[in-house]
Design an enzyme around this catalytic site. Sequence first.
Site, mmCIF file in Angstrom:
data_model
loop_
_atom_site.group_PDB
_atom_site.id
_atom_site.type_symbol
_atom_site.label_atom_id
_atom_site.label_comp_id
_atom_site.label_asym_id
_atom_site.label_seq_id
_atom_site.Cartn_x
_atom_site.Cartn_y
_atom_site.Cartn_z
ATOM 1 N N ASP A 16 4.314 -2.752 -7.530
ATOM 2 C CA ASP A 16 3.666 -1.619 -6.840
ATOM 3 C C ASP A 16 3.840 -0.333 -7.649
ATOM 4 O OD1 ASP A 16 3.141 -3.426 -4.803
ATOM 5 O OD2 ASP A 16 4.998 -2.954 -3.762
ATOM 6 N N GLY A 48 0.829 -1.209 0.000
ATOM 7 C CA GLY A 48 0.000 0.000 0.000
ATOM 8 C C GLY A 48 0.858 1.251 0.000
HETATM 9 O O1 RIB Z 1 5.666 -5.522 -3.276
HETATM 10 C C1 RIB Z 1 6.819 -5.346 -2.503
HETATM 11 C C2 RIB Z 1 6.448 -5.244 -1.055
HETATM 12 O O2 RIB Z 1 5.915 -6.467 -0.639
HETATM 13 C C3 RIB Z 1 7.617 -4.986 -0.143
HETATM 14 O O3 RIB Z 1 7.886 -3.616 0.046
HETATM 15 C C4 RIB Z 1 7.214 -5.700 1.131
HETATM 16 O O4 RIB Z 1 6.949 -4.859 2.200
HETATM 17 C C5 RIB Z 1 5.991 -6.532 0.757
HETATM 18 O O5 RIB Z 1 4.851 -5.963 1.237
#
Ligand code: RIB
Length: 302
Positions: free
Chosen positions: A249, A44
């Site tokens: 992300d 997030g």
């Molecule tokens: O997608 C990468 C993330 O996955 C990392 O930052 C770690 O905290 C996990 O949540």
Amino acid sequence: MTTSCKITVVGSINMDLVTRSSRFPTVGETLLGEGFNQFMGGKGANQAVAAARLGAQVDLIGAVGDDSFGQELLANLRKEGVNTEGVKTVTGQSSGLANITVAENDNHIIVISGANFCLTPADIEANEHRIAAADVVMSQLEIPADCVLATAKLAAKHGKPFILNPAPAQKLPQELLQLVTALTPNAYELAISLGLPENTAAETLISQTPCPVIMTRGSEGAMYVDENREIRSQATYCVTPVDTTGAGDTFNGALAVFWQHDLAKAVKYACAAAALSVTKAGAQSGMPTAVELNDFLAKQSQ
Ligand code: RIB
């Protein structure tokens, strides 16, 4: 490209404890590593920072513990320009942690949820105004499933696009899938989300998903269904990877920022942002600003 939009992220906030080694250890083996770093992370928080770096106005709804990691994580989010008024601090609870090994141009991650799993649907409802004010709402699966559903319902109530990154993989209820505007899994996550065998062909998985899918494919870019229900591919950009943690992300954060562009452009920009993100160590270090992304794309077209 313009990037003025409001994004509300509902999701996890972790401290990443990252070990680098030349290869992954086998079961039962002790391996001498090459280095250790502590980085800010959590899917997030990473998505929120990725969107903020690209110029979006970002609200994060989540939870940290009342430990020193919690304070560092909040300070980092604020430094990145993310509004943390929707992040609660849970007394007597530790912040989320991720134990990450980086090796062989890939990673292994174990997440200890901590405060992330203290988030409740009531917390999401208390922040309804942040969802109502957003242009795009996004979430992932490192928070309780009932919080993700509450977010999806509020996004639908206010007519907001809801992007769900179904990671870490788990089977998703039809009720949730019906509320998703765009699902952004990799092939493995999509198979698990639908309860289908892991080796099911990507095209079959996409055609069986009841909501639009934008599938990330690592070094092969992304696959998505266009406005005419045709399956399209976006190639990735050639970079030298240092650490792939957070690439997904970054893809999601950028996709949300460019959501109001046409889909092909949004996917292209998201792939470029993700490619840049892997060129530095840590989930957030390599996430590009809008200027860096523009420069990178301009160089690619020369
Ligand atoms: O997608 C990468 C993330 O996955 C990392 O930052 C770690 O905290 C996990 O949540």
